[in-house]
Motif scaffolding. Structure first.
Motif, mmCIF file in Angstrom:
data_model
loop_
_atom_site.group_PDB
_atom_site.id
_atom_site.type_symbol
_atom_site.label_atom_id
_atom_site.label_comp_id
_atom_site.label_asym_id
_atom_site.label_seq_id
_atom_site.Cartn_x
_atom_site.Cartn_y
_atom_site.Cartn_z
ATOM 1 N N MET A 214 0.978 -1.202 -0.131
ATOM 2 C CA MET A 214 0.050 0.207 -0.116
ATOM 3 C C MET A 214 1.026 1.340 -0.036
ATOM 4 O O MET A 214 2.002 1.060 0.454
ATOM 5 N N PRO A 215 0.307 2.340 -0.465
ATOM 6 C CA PRO A 215 0.975 3.826 -0.280
ATOM 7 C C PRO A 215 1.214 3.998 1.221
ATOM 8 O O PRO A 215 0.269 3.662 1.861
ATOM 9 N N LEU A 216 2.163 4.786 1.342
ATOM 10 C CA LEU A 216 2.358 5.231 3.064
ATOM 11 C C LEU A 216 0.908 5.721 3.469
ATOM 12 O O LEU A 216 0.566 5.428 4.702
ATOM 13 N N ALA A 217 0.387 6.796 2.951
ATOM 14 C CA ALA A 217 -0.499 7.630 3.606
ATOM 15 C C ALA A 217 -1.777 6.456 3.826
ATOM 16 O O ALA A 217 -2.416 6.472 4.736
ATOM 17 N N LEU A 218 -2.059 5.694 3.063
ATOM 18 C CA LEU A 218 -3.240 4.758 2.950
ATOM 19 C C LEU A 218 -3.039 3.728 4.098
ATOM 20 O O LEU A 218 -3.683 3.307 4.927
ATOM 21 N N ALA A 219 -1.559 3.226 4.221
ATOM 22 C CA ALA A 219 -1.098 2.078 5.087
ATOM 23 C C ALA A 219 -1.404 2.880 6.613
ATOM 24 O O ALA A 219 -1.894 2.227 7.609
ATOM 25 N N LEU A 220 -0.895 3.979 6.735
ATOM 26 C CA LEU A 220 -0.850 4.821 7.961
ATOM 27 C C LEU A 220 -2.366 5.027 8.360
ATOM 28 O O LEU A 220 -2.790 5.116 9.667
ATOM 29 N N GLU A 221 -3.474 5.305 7.607
ATOM 30 C CA GLU A 221 -4.841 5.575 7.823
ATOM 31 C C GLU A 221 -5.395 4.517 8.334
ATOM 32 O O GLU A 221 -6.364 4.461 9.196
ATOM 33 N N VAL A 222 -5.164 3.292 7.786
ATOM 34 C CA VAL A 222 -5.663 1.770 7.948
ATOM 35 C C VAL A 222 -5.133 1.514 9.570
ATOM 36 O O VAL A 222 -5.754 1.089 10.135
ATOM 37 N N ILE A 223 -3.796 1.747 9.707
ATOM 38 C CA ILE A 223 -3.419 1.329 11.074
ATOM 39 C C ILE A 223 -4.092 2.322 12.100
ATOM 40 O O ILE A 223 -4.269 1.766 13.137
ATOM 41 N N GLU A 224 -4.160 3.606 11.622
ATOM 42 C CA GLU A 224 -4.719 4.502 12.711
ATOM 43 C C GLU A 224 -6.197 4.110 13.127
ATOM 44 O O GLU A 224 -6.437 4.035 14.336
ATOM 45 N N GLN A 225 -6.857 3.676 12.126
ATOM 46 C CA GLN A 225 -8.268 3.123 12.627
ATOM 47 C C GLN A 225 -8.167 1.672 13.316
ATOM 48 O O GLN A 225 -9.003 1.658 14.172
ATOM 49 N N ALA A 226 -7.376 0.906 12.925
ATOM 50 C CA ALA A 226 -7.048 -0.385 13.907
ATOM 51 C C ALA A 226 -6.567 0.131 15.096
ATOM 52 O O ALA A 226 -7.070 -0.453 16.106
ATOM 53 N N ALA A 227 -5.800 1.181 15.418
ATOM 54 C CA ALA A 227 -5.214 1.340 16.674
ATOM 55 C C ALA A 227 -6.490 2.120 17.681
ATOM 56 O O ALA A 227 -6.535 1.895 18.979
ATOM 57 N N ARG A 228 -7.542 2.932 16.957
ATOM 58 C CA ARG A 228 -8.849 3.192 17.678
ATOM 59 C C ARG A 228 -9.451 1.731 18.166
ATOM 60 O O ARG A 228 -9.872 1.812 19.295
#
Length: 346
Positions: free
Chosen positions: A101-115
């Motif tokens: 995944m592109p960096l921004a998309l991967a970080l968005e996914v991980i942020e939601q999982a962290a929530r």
């Protein structure tokens, strides 16, 4: 349960303990995912108890990033529960199809999982099997990205939420070796398993989203465990040109010692959010527009404030033009005949 074109129930997934089917709630008239424990395992009181704990763990977590459980039941020797049906695909399926995944998309996914981890932490639940195949990307008409954590089959309930005397772990290894934390390999309760273990697994997941593979591989569990204690294979990241802040985040999440990782899911969430805000192109564009608008406002205010002063300064340096005013003439001589000169000059 819904039946496919082949006449068999539509299966969504299967594990060592249960099978999940696509089904329909006839009371609420809605499509659900129905997880049914294997009939052979349903005869085992320990397995039934664990299955019920899984349902309760998921049911107690109310958050958009967690697939919610809506019903639990037992009938004719079978145990089952209904949960929200997530229409979409797993992160594993997405990466296998489209690559890293592109960096921004991967970080968005991980942020939601962290929530999701943060709210689970408040509920006293540790997932213990965070991995790309247990994170769903929901698809809807709005095309808004939504991550859902699924499958609390090996979840651990901690603190006052745990049932007194309940067996909270199963014998041996729990989890998926490639994504498990070092403390999960210890087994037998040698090291505490808490949210920091899920943070490690989420770090491996982020690595997988960015590279398409896990950082530590091995033919046996012992090989994987041994490599976890060594240095991170940062050479796998070289071609990605990741910002230093993201590499630092990965190092902290994948620290072998739990005390060197973010200590809570909320702490992790803050770190991931900072990275996302900094390296998301849309966020950068918004910040740039805000900065430019602020600079323009500052210039306008300065112009309004300095305008009168500049005007006065400009006037003070302007050369003075001198002129002579000639007033009407008056005949003050004794000769009256000179009066016509006055009339002529006027």
């Amino acid at each position: 349960m819904e039946v496919g074109a082949d006449g068999f129930p539509v299966e969504l997934g299967a594990g060592a303990m249960a099978i999940t089917y696509r089904a329909r709630d006839t009371v609420l008239n809605s499509t659900v995912a129905l997880k049914v424990i294997n009939r052979s395992m349903a005869q085992n009181p320990g397995a039934r108890s664990r299955f019920l704990r899984e349902a309760r763990a998921a049911a107690n977590i109310h958050h958009p990033n967690v697939a919610r459980v809506t019903y639990y039941g037992e009938q004719d020797g079978e145990c089952f529960y209904a949960m929200e049906l997530v229409e979409g695909e797993t992160l594993e399926a997405r990466v296998r199809r489209d690559g890293p995944m592109p960096l921004a998309l991967a970080l968005e996914v991980i942020e939601q999982a962290a929530r999701a981890l943060a709210v689970a932490e408040v509920c006293g639940v540790v997932h213990r099997d965070i991995k790309p195949s247990n994170l769903m990307l929901e698809s809807d008409a709005s095309e808004t990205l939504m991550v859902k954590v699924i499958d609390y089959g090996v979840a651990k309930v901690m603190g006052p939420q745990a049932e007194p005397g309940a067996e909270q772990t199963q014998a041996g290894f729990i989890g998926t070796p490639a994504f498990a934390s070092p403390e999960q390999f210890a087994g037998n309760g040698q090291l505490p398993i808490d949210t920091r273990s899920d943070i490690y697994s989420l770090g491996v997941t982020l690595w997988y989203l960015l590279t398409g593979r896990t950082p530590f591989v091995g033919r046996t569990m012992e090989e994987i465990r041994a490599r976890q204690t060594g240095e991170l294979p940062l050479e796998q990241l070289k071609g990605l040109h990741l910002p230093g802040q993201v590499v630092t985040l990965l190092k902290s999440m994948l620290a072998p010692d739990p005390k060197d990782r973010p200590q809570t899911a909320r702490e992790l969430l803050s770190a991931v959010h900072r990275c996302y805000q900094r390296f998301n192109p849309e966020a950068r564009s918004r910040r740039r527009r805000v900065v430019l608008a602020g600079a323009a406002s500052t210039l306008v205010i300065a112009a309004v404030a300095l305008g009168p002063w500049l005007y006065q300064r400009t006037r003070s340096f302007t050369p003075i033009e001198r002129s002579i005013a000639v007033l009407p003439f008056e005949n003050r001589s004794s000769d009256k005949e000179n009066a016509y000169f006055v009339d002529g000059i006027q």
